[in-house]
Write a protein that holds these residues in place. Structure first.
Motif, PDB file in Angstrom:
ATOM      1  N   TRP A 104       0.821  -1.214   0.000  1.00  0.00           N
ATOM      2  CA  TRP A 104       0.000   0.000   0.000  1.00  0.00           C
ATOM      3  C   TRP A 104       0.855   1.263   0.000  1.00  0.00           C
ATOM      4  O   TRP A 104       0.335   2.364   0.014  1.00  0.00           O
ATOM      5  N   ARG A 105       2.173   1.098  -0.013  1.00  0.00           N
ATOM      6  CA  ARG A 105       3.040   2.263  -0.035  1.00  0.00           C
ATOM      7  C   ARG A 105       3.792   2.333  -1.354  1.00  0.00           C
ATOM      8  O   ARG A 105       4.155   1.307  -1.914  1.00  0.00           O
ATOM      9  N   THR A 106       4.044   3.554  -1.811  1.00  0.00           N
ATOM     10  CA  THR A 106       4.860   3.702  -3.009  1.00  0.00           C
ATOM     11  C   THR A 106       6.303   3.309  -2.675  1.00  0.00           C
ATOM     12  O   THR A 106       6.653   3.118  -1.508  1.00  0.00           O
ATOM     13  N   VAL A 107       7.114   3.175  -3.706  1.00  0.00           N
ATOM     14  CA  VAL A 107       8.519   2.839  -3.507  1.00  0.00           C
ATOM     15  C   VAL A 107       9.173   3.838  -2.554  1.00  0.00           C
ATOM     16  O   VAL A 107       9.866   3.453  -1.609  1.00  0.00           O
ATOM     17  N   TRP A 108       8.911   5.113  -2.772  1.00  0.00           N
ATOM     18  CA  TRP A 108       9.537   6.137  -1.929  1.00  0.00           C
ATOM     19  C   TRP A 108       9.138   5.946  -0.472  1.00  0.00           C
ATOM     20  O   TRP A 108       9.975   5.966   0.427  1.00  0.00           O
ATOM     21  N   LYS A 109       7.848   5.737  -0.243  1.00  0.00           N
ATOM     22  CA  LYS A 109       7.370   5.603   1.139  1.00  0.00           C
ATOM     23  C   LYS A 109       7.830   4.293   1.772  1.00  0.00           C
ATOM     24  O   LYS A 109       7.972   4.211   2.984  1.00  0.00           O
ATOM     25  N   ASN A 110       8.054   3.277   0.954  1.00  0.00           N
ATOM     26  CA  ASN A 110       8.621   2.044   1.485  1.00  0.00           C
ATOM     27  C   ASN A 110      10.037   2.280   1.981  1.00  0.00           C
ATOM     28  O   ASN A 110      10.415   1.806   3.053  1.00  0.00           O
ATOM     29  N   VAL A 111      10.813   2.998   1.188  1.00  0.00           N
ATOM     30  CA  VAL A 111      12.192   3.267   1.579  1.00  0.00           C
ATOM     31  C   VAL A 111      12.211   4.175   2.814  1.00  0.00           C
ATOM     32  O   VAL A 111      13.083   4.049   3.679  1.00  0.00           O
ATOM     33  N   ALA A 112      11.204   5.047   2.903  1.00  0.00           N
ATOM     34  CA  ALA A 112      11.160   5.993   4.024  1.00  0.00           C
ATOM     35  C   ALA A 112      10.735   5.341   5.336  1.00  0.00           C
ATOM     36  O   ALA A 112      10.787   5.972   6.395  1.00  0.00           O
ATOM     37  N   LEU A 113      10.333   4.072   5.261  1.00  0.00           N
ATOM     38  CA  LEU A 113       9.726   3.406   6.412  1.00  0.00           C
ATOM     39  C   LEU A 113      10.538   3.546   7.708  1.00  0.00           C
ATOM     40  O   LEU A 113      10.001   3.910   8.754  1.00  0.00           O
ATOM     41  N   GLY A 114      11.838   3.241   7.627  1.00  0.00           N
ATOM     42  CA  GLY A 114      12.667   3.275   8.830  1.00  0.00           C
ATOM     43  C   GLY A 114      12.733   4.662   9.440  1.00  0.00           C
ATOM     44  O   GLY A 114      12.576   4.829  10.656  1.00  0.00           O
ATOM     45  N   LEU A 115      12.941   5.674   8.596  1.00  0.00           N
ATOM     46  CA  LEU A 115      13.037   7.041   9.107  1.00  0.00           C
ATOM     47  C   LEU A 115      11.714   7.493   9.700  1.00  0.00           C
ATOM     48  O   LEU A 115      11.665   8.193  10.707  1.00  0.00           O
ATOM     49  N   GLU A 116      10.621   7.037   9.081  1.00  0.00           N
ATOM     50  CA  GLU A 116       9.293   7.380   9.583  1.00  0.00           C
ATOM     51  C   GLU A 116       9.065   6.718  10.940  1.00  0.00           C
ATOM     52  O   GLU A 116       8.549   7.339  11.872  1.00  0.00           O
ATOM     53  N   ALA A 117       9.466   5.447  11.043  1.00  0.00           N
ATOM     54  CA  ALA A 117       9.267   4.722  12.297  1.00  0.00           C
ATOM     55  C   ALA A 117      10.073   5.359  13.422  1.00  0.00           C
ATOM     56  O   ALA A 117       9.660   5.346  14.579  1.00  0.00           O
ATOM     57  N   GLN A 118      11.216   5.923  13.075  1.00  0.00           N
ATOM     58  CA  GLN A 118      12.037   6.562  14.106  1.00  0.00           C
ATOM     59  C   GLN A 118      11.661   8.030  14.302  1.00  0.00           C
ATOM     60  O   GLN A 118      12.272   8.733  15.127  1.00  0.00           O
ATOM     61  N   GLY A 119      10.663   8.491  13.515  1.00  0.00           N
ATOM     62  CA  GLY A 119      10.168   9.845  13.697  1.00  0.00           C
ATOM     63  C   GLY A 119      11.103  10.939  13.226  1.00  0.00           C
ATOM     64  O   GLY A 119      11.042  12.063  13.723  1.00  0.00           O
ATOM     65  N   ILE A 120      11.981  10.620  12.251  1.00  0.00           N
ATOM     66  CA  ILE A 120      12.907  11.664  11.798  1.00  0.00           C
ATOM     67  C   ILE A 120      12.752  11.938  10.309  1.00  0.00           C
ATOM     68  O   ILE A 120      13.604  12.583   9.695  1.00  0.00           O
ATOM     69  N   ILE A 121      11.624  11.478   9.731  1.00  0.00           N
ATOM     70  CA  ILE A 121      11.477  11.585   8.279  1.00  0.00           C
ATOM     71  C   ILE A 121      11.432  13.044   7.827  1.00  0.00           C
ATOM     72  O   ILE A 121      11.941  13.395   6.764  1.00  0.00           O
ATOM     73  N   LYS A 122      10.838  13.920   8.633  1.00  0.00           N
ATOM     74  CA  LYS A 122      10.640  15.306   8.194  1.00  0.00           C
ATOM     75  C   LYS A 122      11.955  15.980   7.848  1.00  0.00           C
ATOM     76  O   LYS A 122      12.066  16.678   6.850  1.00  0.00           O
ATOM     77  N   SER A 123      12.958  15.762   8.697  1.00  0.00           N
ATOM     78  CA  SER A 123      14.228  16.449   8.465  1.00  0.00           C
ATOM     79  C   SER A 123      15.181  15.643   7.588  1.00  0.00           C
ATOM     80  O   SER A 123      16.197  16.164   7.157  1.00  0.00           O
ATOM     81  N   GLU A 124      14.844  14.380   7.336  1.00  0.00           N
ATOM     82  CA  GLU A 124      15.818  13.518   6.655  1.00  0.00           C
ATOM     83  C   GLU A 124      15.321  13.002   5.303  1.00  0.00           C
ATOM     84  O   GLU A 124      15.758  11.937   4.854  1.00  0.00           O
ATOM     85  N   ARG A 125      14.417  13.737   4.692  1.00  0.00           N
ATOM     86  CA  ARG A 125      13.844  13.255   3.424  1.00  0.00           C
ATOM     87  C   ARG A 125      14.908  12.994   2.367  1.00  0.00           C
ATOM     88  O   ARG A 125      14.780  12.088   1.547  1.00  0.00           O
ATOM     89  N   HIS A 126      15.970  13.788   2.390  1.00  0.00           N
ATOM     90  CA  HIS A 126      16.999  13.649   1.357  1.00  0.00           C
ATOM     91  C   HIS A 126      17.670  12.280   1.412  1.00  0.00           C
ATOM     92  O   HIS A 126      18.168  11.781   0.411  1.00  0.00           O
ATOM     93  N   ARG A 127      17.660  11.652   2.602  1.00  0.00           N
ATOM     94  CA  ARG A 127      18.307  10.338   2.704  1.00  0.00           C
ATOM     95  C   ARG A 127      17.539   9.286   1.906  1.00  0.00           C
ATOM     96  O   ARG A 127      18.128   8.345   1.365  1.00  0.00           O
ATOM     97  N   VAL A 128      16.216   9.452   1.841  1.00  0.00           N
ATOM     98  CA  VAL A 128      15.416   8.527   1.039  1.00  0.00           C
ATOM     99  C   VAL A 128      15.788   8.663  -0.435  1.00  0.00           C
ATOM    100  O   VAL A 128      16.029   7.667  -1.138  1.00  0.00           O
ATOM    101  N   ASP A 129      15.859   9.916  -0.892  1.00  0.00           N
ATOM    102  CA  ASP A 129      16.241  10.134  -2.290  1.00  0.00           C
ATOM    103  C   ASP A 129      17.619   9.561  -2.568  1.00  0.00           C
ATOM    104  O   ASP A 129      17.852   8.935  -3.605  1.00  0.00           O
ATOM    105  N   ALA A 130      18.530   9.767  -1.622  1.00  0.00           N
ATOM    106  CA  ALA A 130      19.901   9.289  -1.818  1.00  0.00           C
ATOM    107  C   ALA A 130      19.930   7.764  -1.893  1.00  0.00           C
ATOM    108  O   ALA A 130      20.635   7.189  -2.734  1.00  0.00           O
ATOM    109  N   ALA A 131      19.152   7.102  -1.029  1.00  0.00           N
ATOM    110  CA  ALA A 131      19.145   5.634  -1.029  1.00  0.00           C
ATOM    111  C   ALA A 131      18.571   5.092  -2.336  1.00  0.00           C
ATOM    112  O   ALA A 131      19.074   4.112  -2.888  1.00  0.00           O
ATOM    113  N   LEU A 132      17.519   5.759  -2.835  1.00  0.00           N
ATOM    114  CA  LEU A 132      16.946   5.320  -4.106  1.00  0.00           C
ATOM    115  C   LEU A 132      17.939   5.524  -5.238  1.00  0.00           C
ATOM    116  O   LEU A 132      18.052   4.709  -6.153  1.00  0.00           O
TER     117      LEU A 132
END
Lengths: 264, 342
Positions: A104-132
């Motif tokens: 139910w999540r897009t590729v981006w949101k799947n990759v963002a899962l860990g950062l979201e679970a740790q509650g730091i996704i807002k400031s660390e969005r660039h790490r998702v882009d970098a990982a992709l």
């Protein structure tokens, strides 16, 4: 020469030391005790790539679950950089045999899962882009998992692990379900990711060639309950070549250890 | 043998483009023609209203005829526009066959009720009799619709919310499951209408009693399906989330609930159907407003035209509610497109 550079690069970055000391484990199934690990001891230096090889169902994957902290061992100790592993920690991330992307999540949101679970996704969005970017799937950020091929899905699950900047990457037969051509190219990718990011890698596989192509050390396990049979250093620089007679000799040796000498 | 097949293939090739063009032209003409036929069938309905004097006393015959002529004219305009505009052609192709059928049915209906009296009268009202209800009894009908919608929405929202929360709790916590599961097993399968006599004296007003019953009818399927949805989420998803640092609340809200959502919507759909039944029964038995009450009232006066009129409105409302639910599902479960067949 190449190898020296690679290792130095690996050791200069993150990567944690892993110590498994006298670890035994068993399951209770229908009131019976099923031993799966028998006093396993192994150490990995920071940034080292270690492959665990053994017959199917011997308990390798259980060892990985213990290292990840998904379960506590029945006896023995596991240490990350000298500190006891008591539970889960995003510094040790597992890539499973199935990509298990959330459909139910897009590729981006799947990759963002860990950062979201740790509650730091807002400031660390660039790490998702970098990982992709790292796994070459930036253009698929908005795709849903069912639109991906098996190899792409497994690359997304690698990105989902790497986005957490792990010290120890735990690979549980990550290429086991891919077709053989995709598997070959993914092996090369895993080596280059490891060289670039420098994490300690623990790879479970039952593909001897894969273990020899990827790892600096190959640890061979016996049938269940898993006992260490041999600890083989693969002293070859990267990139390696599948036709290397040195690797072929090691392969022969390992087949013998696994009792499959006649298949040579 | 071989020369024969080659020559026949050549023939086919030579004939191919022309015959396919003829087929295409035929298809285009047929589509346009159906539009014209639809216009004619509505013209026939309009004319059937003027065919001879009504056998009963209805005030809206002329208006119905005029409306039929207007509709016939509009259909004709679109059917002619279809010769130039592809969009109009698409509309005609989609709607025209049904419009043909509707026009014919209405014309026949008009003839056998208002003009010939072949069907016994109070039970089979004519089209203009039903139109008359909409024009002359509009305020009362609107009040009834409003009362039904209010009651239905309130009960359904409460039932869906409580069912969803209960379902997630049972699916997630073993302790909650232990206490709630037996309750659910015994109370759930009971038709909500069986509570009717108790509800009407236990609650302070018939309105609150009906809200409770509608909520009950909605809540059971929503609870059971949400629960089974949460319970069937693969452990692998939880393992992945936990290794990435997920806390229990994350596991509930970001793993269990989204994964269970397809099941939840099945429950919401079933609950909607069940709640319609309860709504109508409750309105017939105790509530002094709403479409169910209107039906009952119309029956009491043998006002069958009013009954059909109310039934039509009711079916539009119910199918509208289900369409709305499906729209919401399509939005929330967009990721399922391509995974499952809709």
């Amino acid at each position: 020469m190449v190898r020296a550079v690679a290792v130095k690069q690996a050791e200069s970055q993150a990567g944690a030391a892993l110590d498994v000391e006298e670890v035994s484990h068993h399951f209770n199934i229908d009131g019976k005790t099923l031993p799966v690990l028998d006093r396993v001891t192994l150490n990995a230096r920071p940034g080292e790539f270690v492959a665990l090889l053994g017959p199917s169902g011997c308990g390798k994957s259980t060892l990985l679950r213990l290292v990840a902290g998904l379960e506590p061992p029945r006896s023995g100790r596991l240490l990350e950089d000298g500190r006891a592993i008591t539970g889960l920690n995003p510094s040790r991330v597992v890539v499973f045999q199935d990509p298990t992307l959330f459909p139910w999540r897009t590729v981006w949101k799947n990759v963002a899962l860990g950062l979201e679970a740790q509650g730091i996704i807002k400031s660390e969005r660039h790490r998702v882009d970098a990982a992709l970017e790292l796994v070459g799937l930036k253009s698929f950020a908005n795709a849903y998992p069912h639109q991906l091929s098996g190899g792409m899905a497994q690359r997304v699950s690698l990105a989902r692990a790497l986005v957490n900047d792990p010290d120890i990457l735990i690979l549980d037969e990550p290429l086991g379900k891919l077709d053989s051509l995709t598997r070959l190219s993914m092996q090369t990718e895993i080596v280059s990711l490891w060289q670039r990011q420098g994490f300690t890698t623990l790879l479970v596989t039952h593909d001897i060639e894969e273990a020899l192509f990827l790892a600096q050390r190959v640890i061979v396990f016996s049938d269940r309950p898993a006992k260490m049979k041999a600890d083989i250093a693969v002293d070859r620089a990267y990139p390696r070549h599948r036709g290397d007679p040195y690797l072929a000799d090691l392969r022969h040796e390992i087949l013998g250890l696994l009792g499959l000498d006649e298949t040579w | 043998m071989s020369t024969y097949s080659v020559s026949s293939a050549l023939d086919l090739a030579r004939e191919g483009p022309r015959s396919s063009r003829i087929i295409k032209l035929g298809r285009v003409l047929r589509v346009r023609l159906v539009g014209v036929v639809a216009s004619l069938s509505w013209l026939a309905f309009g004319m059937s209203c003027h065919w001879r004097a009504d056998i009963g006393d209805w005030s809206r015959t002329n208006e119905v005829a005029t409306a039929a002529f207007v509709i016939s004219g509009l259909i004709l305009v679109v059917a002619l526009a279809a010769f130039w505009s592809q969009r109009a052609a698409d509309v005609v192709q989609r709607r025209a066959p049904w419009l043909v059928l509707l026009g014919i049915v209405l014309a026949v209906w008009e003839a056998v009720t208002a003009k010939l009296g072949w069907l016994p009268l109070p039970f089979f009202p004519s089209p203009q009799a039903i139109v008359e209800v909409y024009t002359d009894d509009f305020p009362k009908l609107l009040d009834s619709v409003w009362a039904s919608v209010k009651l239905q929405l309130g009960g359904y929202a409460i039932g869906a919310a409580v069912g969803f929360i209960t379902g997630v709790s049972i699916g997630w916590s073993r302790a909650v499951g232990y206490w709630v599961h037996p309750l659910l097993r015994f109370i759930g399968p009971l038709p909500a209408t069986a509570w009717l006599p108790i509800a009407f004296f236990a609650f302070p007003s018939s309105w609150s009693a009906s809200t409770f019953l509608i909520a009950l009818a909605t809540g059971f399927p929503v609870t059971v399906l949400t629960w089974s949805g949460v319970a069937s989420v693969s452990n692998a998803y939880y393992d992945v989330a936990r290794t990435l640092g997920a806390k229990p609340s994350f596991l509930v809200f970001k793993v269990a609930i989204p994964a269970a959502l397809p099941h939840v919507f099945v429950g919401l759909f079933m609950g909607l159907g069940a709640s319609f039944a309860v709504l109508v029964v409750a309105e017939m038995m105790g509530v002094k407003a709403g479409l169910g009450w209107y039906l009952q009232w119309a029956q009491g006066w043998a006002a069958y035209a009013n009954m059909y009129a109310a039934l039509l409105v009711m079916s539009l409302l119910c199918s509208g509610a289900i369409t709305a639910l499906f729209r919401v599902r399509d939005r929330l479960l967009i990721w399922q497109k391509g995974v499952v067949k809709w």
